[in-house]
Design a protein around this motif. Sequence first.
Motif, PDB file in Angstrom:
ATOM      1  N   PRO A  26      75.038   4.104  30.921  1.00  0.00           N
ATOM      2  CA  PRO A  26      76.495   4.001  30.964  1.00  0.00           C
ATOM      3  C   PRO A  26      76.973   3.334  32.264  1.00  0.00           C
ATOM      4  CG  PRO A  26      75.786   6.252  30.507  1.00  0.00           C
ATOM      5  CD  PRO A  26      74.567   5.456  30.794  1.00  0.00           C
ATOM      6  N   TRP A  27      76.148   3.402  33.315  1.00  0.00           N
ATOM      7  CA  TRP A  27      76.516   2.818  34.600  1.00  0.00           C
ATOM      8  C   TRP A  27      76.772   1.327  34.459  1.00  0.00           C
ATOM      9  CZ3 TRP A  27      74.220  -0.480  38.297  1.00  0.00           C
ATOM     10  CH2 TRP A  27      74.747  -0.374  39.577  1.00  0.00           C
ATOM     11  N   PHE A  28      76.039   0.671  33.547  1.00  0.00           N
ATOM     12  CA  PHE A  28      76.190  -0.764  33.360  1.00  0.00           C
ATOM     13  C   PHE A  28      77.206  -1.115  32.279  1.00  0.00           C
ATOM     14  CE2 PHE A  28      72.494  -1.210  35.930  1.00  0.00           C
ATOM     15  CZ  PHE A  28      72.542  -2.508  36.410  1.00  0.00           C
ATOM     16  N   HIS A  29      77.621  -0.157  31.484  1.00  0.00           N
ATOM     17  CA  HIS A  29      78.634  -0.374  30.445  1.00  0.00           C
ATOM     18  C   HIS A  29      78.277  -1.536  29.521  1.00  0.00           C
ATOM     19  CE1 HIS A  29      81.059   2.537  32.517  1.00  0.00           C
ATOM     20  NE2 HIS A  29      80.940   1.841  33.619  1.00  0.00           N
ATOM     21  N   ASP A  30      76.994  -1.750  29.291  1.00  0.00           N
ATOM     22  CA  ASP A  30      76.509  -2.798  28.401  1.00  0.00           C
ATOM     23  C   ASP A  30      77.009  -4.193  28.762  1.00  0.00           C
ATOM     24  OD1 ASP A  30      76.594  -0.556  25.639  1.00  0.00           O
ATOM     25  OD2 ASP A  30      74.880  -1.161  26.844  1.00  0.00           O
ATOM     26  N   HIS A  31      77.365  -4.441  30.008  1.00  0.00           N
ATOM     27  CA  HIS A  31      77.815  -5.766  30.432  1.00  0.00           C
ATOM     28  C   HIS A  31      76.654  -6.666  30.812  1.00  0.00           C
ATOM     29  CE1 HIS A  31      81.607  -3.997  30.150  1.00  0.00           C
ATOM     30  NE2 HIS A  31      82.152  -4.347  31.280  1.00  0.00           N
ATOM     31  N   VAL A  32      75.550  -6.068  31.202  1.00  0.00           N
ATOM     32  CA  VAL A  32      74.440  -6.848  31.709  1.00  0.00           C
ATOM     33  C   VAL A  32      73.317  -6.864  30.678  1.00  0.00           C
ATOM     34  CG1 VAL A  32      72.697  -7.005  33.516  1.00  0.00           C
ATOM     35  CG2 VAL A  32      74.992  -6.252  34.082  1.00  0.00           C
ATOM     36  N   ARG A  33      72.929  -8.042  30.278  1.00  0.00           N
ATOM     37  CA  ARG A  33      71.768  -8.227  29.411  1.00  0.00           C
ATOM     38  C   ARG A  33      70.836  -9.175  30.132  1.00  0.00           C
ATOM     39  NH1 ARG A  33      71.646  -4.111  26.199  1.00  0.00           N
ATOM     40  NH2 ARG A  33      73.479  -3.938  24.922  1.00  0.00           N
ATOM     41  N   ILE A  34      69.672  -8.686  30.455  1.00  0.00           N
ATOM     42  CA  ILE A  34      68.741  -9.491  31.228  1.00  0.00           C
ATOM     43  C   ILE A  34      67.640  -9.993  30.309  1.00  0.00           C
ATOM     44  CG2 ILE A  34      67.100  -9.462  33.114  1.00  0.00           C
ATOM     45  CD1 ILE A  34      68.950  -7.572  34.536  1.00  0.00           C
ATOM     46  N   ASN A  35      67.409 -11.271  30.349  1.00  0.00           N
ATOM     47  CA  ASN A  35      66.405 -11.868  29.482  1.00  0.00           C
ATOM     48  C   ASN A  35      65.003 -11.645  30.069  1.00  0.00           C
ATOM     49  OD1 ASN A  35      65.762 -13.960  31.341  1.00  0.00           O
ATOM     50  ND2 ASN A  35      67.529 -15.120  30.646  1.00  0.00           N
ATOM     51  N   PRO A  36      63.978 -11.853  29.262  1.00  0.00           N
ATOM     52  CA  PRO A  36      62.606 -11.608  29.732  1.00  0.00           C
ATOM     53  C   PRO A  36      62.222 -12.406  30.979  1.00  0.00           C
ATOM     54  CG  PRO A  36      62.625 -11.815  27.353  1.00  0.00           C
ATOM     55  CD  PRO A  36      64.007 -12.173  27.836  1.00  0.00           C
ATOM     56  N   GLU A  37      62.698 -13.642  31.087  1.00  0.00           N
ATOM     57  CA  GLU A  37      62.361 -14.445  32.271  1.00  0.00           C
ATOM     58  C   GLU A  37      62.954 -13.827  33.536  1.00  0.00           C
ATOM     59  OE1 GLU A  37      63.953 -15.914  29.514  1.00  0.00           O
ATOM     60  OE2 GLU A  37      62.062 -16.533  28.628  1.00  0.00           O
ATOM     61  N   ASP A  38      64.189 -13.334  33.448  1.00  0.00           N
ATOM     62  CA  ASP A  38      64.812 -12.685  34.602  1.00  0.00           C
ATOM     63  C   ASP A  38      64.091 -11.389  34.953  1.00  0.00           C
ATOM     64  OD1 ASP A  38      66.641 -14.729  34.769  1.00  0.00           O
ATOM     65  OD2 ASP A  38      68.250 -13.624  33.766  1.00  0.00           O
ATOM     66  N   VAL A  71      49.824  -2.683  38.778  1.00  0.00           N
ATOM     67  CA  VAL A  71      51.276  -2.483  38.786  1.00  0.00           C
ATOM     68  C   VAL A  71      51.923  -3.359  37.721  1.00  0.00           C
ATOM     69  CG1 VAL A  71      53.375  -2.854  40.145  1.00  0.00           C
ATOM     70  CG2 VAL A  71      51.405  -1.704  41.168  1.00  0.00           C
ATOM     71  N   ARG A  72      51.491  -4.593  37.639  1.00  0.00           N
ATOM     72  CA  ARG A  72      52.050  -5.501  36.631  1.00  0.00           C
ATOM     73  C   ARG A  72      51.750  -5.015  35.211  1.00  0.00           C
ATOM     74  NH1 ARG A  72      54.240  -9.961  38.527  1.00  0.00           N
ATOM     75  NH2 ARG A  72      53.743 -10.623  40.644  1.00  0.00           N
ATOM     76  N   ASP A  73      50.571  -4.466  35.002  1.00  0.00           N
ATOM     77  CA  ASP A  73      50.228  -3.937  33.681  1.00  0.00           C
ATOM     78  C   ASP A  73      51.172  -2.800  33.285  1.00  0.00           C
ATOM     79  OD1 ASP A  73      48.141  -5.750  33.458  1.00  0.00           O
ATOM     80  OD2 ASP A  73      46.569  -4.270  33.913  1.00  0.00           O
ATOM     81  N   LEU A  74      51.440  -1.890  34.220  1.00  0.00           N
ATOM     82  CA  LEU A  74      52.360  -0.788  33.913  1.00  0.00           C
ATOM     83  C   LEU A  74      53.779  -1.310  33.695  1.00  0.00           C
ATOM     84  CD1 LEU A  74      52.940   2.199  33.489  1.00  0.00           C
ATOM     85  CD2 LEU A  74      53.258   2.407  35.959  1.00  0.00           C
ATOM     86  N   ALA A  75      54.210  -2.247  34.514  1.00  0.00           N
ATOM     87  CA  ALA A  75      55.554  -2.812  34.340  1.00  0.00           C
ATOM     88  C   ALA A  75      55.677  -3.481  32.976  1.00  0.00           C
ATOM     89  CB  ALA A  75      55.862  -3.812  35.454  1.00  0.00           C
ATOM     90  N   LYS A  76      54.658  -4.222  32.578  1.00  0.00           N
ATOM     91  CA  LYS A  76      54.688  -4.880  31.265  1.00  0.00           C
ATOM     92  C   LYS A  76      54.726  -3.856  30.145  1.00  0.00           C
ATOM     93  CE  LYS A  76      52.257  -8.188  28.300  1.00  0.00           C
ATOM     94  NZ  LYS A  76      52.838  -7.585  27.143  1.00  0.00           N
ATOM     95  N   LEU A  77      53.935  -2.815  30.266  1.00  0.00           N
ATOM     96  CA  LEU A  77      53.918  -1.746  29.265  1.00  0.00           C
ATOM     97  C   LEU A  77      55.316  -1.149  29.088  1.00  0.00           C
ATOM     98  CD1 LEU A  77      52.132   0.280  27.534  1.00  0.00           C
ATOM     99  CD2 LEU A  77      52.084   1.678  29.600  1.00  0.00           C
ATOM    100  N   ARG A  78      55.974  -0.860  30.190  1.00  0.00           N
ATOM    101  CA  ARG A  78      57.299  -0.234  30.134  1.00  0.00           C
ATOM    102  C   ARG A  78      58.349  -1.210  29.609  1.00  0.00           C
ATOM    103  NH1 ARG A  78      57.309   4.734  32.928  1.00  0.00           N
ATOM    104  NH2 ARG A  78      59.550   4.568  33.148  1.00  0.00           N
ATOM    105  N   ILE A  79      58.260  -2.462  30.003  1.00  0.00           N
ATOM    106  CA  ILE A  79      59.213  -3.462  29.505  1.00  0.00           C
ATOM    107  C   ILE A  79      59.013  -3.650  28.002  1.00  0.00           C
ATOM    108  CG2 ILE A  79      59.762  -5.929  29.548  1.00  0.00           C
ATOM    109  CD1 ILE A  79      59.281  -5.784  32.624  1.00  0.00           C
ATOM    110  N   ASP A  80      57.771  -3.721  27.571  1.00  0.00           N
ATOM    111  CA  ASP A  80      57.502  -3.863  26.138  1.00  0.00           C
ATOM    112  C   ASP A  80      58.060  -2.679  25.357  1.00  0.00           C
ATOM    113  OD1 ASP A  80      56.247  -6.270  26.663  1.00  0.00           O
ATOM    114  OD2 ASP A  80      54.201  -5.469  26.399  1.00  0.00           O
ATOM    115  N   ARG A  81      57.908  -1.474  25.897  1.00  0.00           N
ATOM    116  CA  ARG A  81      58.461  -0.285  25.236  1.00  0.00           C
ATOM    117  C   ARG A  81      59.977  -0.353  25.153  1.00  0.00           C
ATOM    118  NH1 ARG A  81      55.152   4.081  28.311  1.00  0.00           N
ATOM    119  NH2 ARG A  81      53.206   3.835  27.221  1.00  0.00           N
TER     120      ARG A  81
END
Length: 178
Positions: A26-38, A71-81
Amino acid sequence: MKKVLLAGVAALAIAGSTVVYAQHSPWFHDHVRINPEDRAALTDARIAAVKTGLKLTPEQEKLWPPVEAAVRDLAKLRIDRANARMNAERDSQNSPKPDDPVARLRERAETMATTAAAMKRIADAADPLYKTLDDGQKRRLAILTHMGGQSGGGGWRHHGFERGMDGDRDGRGGSERL
């Protein structure tokens, strides 16, 4: 202090995917959508910030690549989820899924097991590096990964990023603690 490094490195991975979870907050109020590259660029920046802030010696530099990879593997796992959850939410708007607590429990257990294995890989990779860090590097690691506690941080959790956006939960908020 060893736990601080291990938790810090895990927090780094989690922080790298924080922006993904912030989309649900709710803090972002759905205004921010970040694409995979970002998302990838922000993860790269956070990892680089920690590495730069640690001011690794040439010997320590040799121990960094496995830590970064884990670290990158865990970050990717969480982003994929998070991406899968967003897609499932979008798909379920047309056909609501049944409320099956046993299935949710099994799914949560599988998610926790996968996350635990990824965090263990980070701990195993970080251990040799941590053993070489001096007190200043350990202090900076805690600050750079916003571990709070003795360093007075709070970081991304302090700014409300924790509310309702843990990629390992069932979308109802809350967050696992490191």
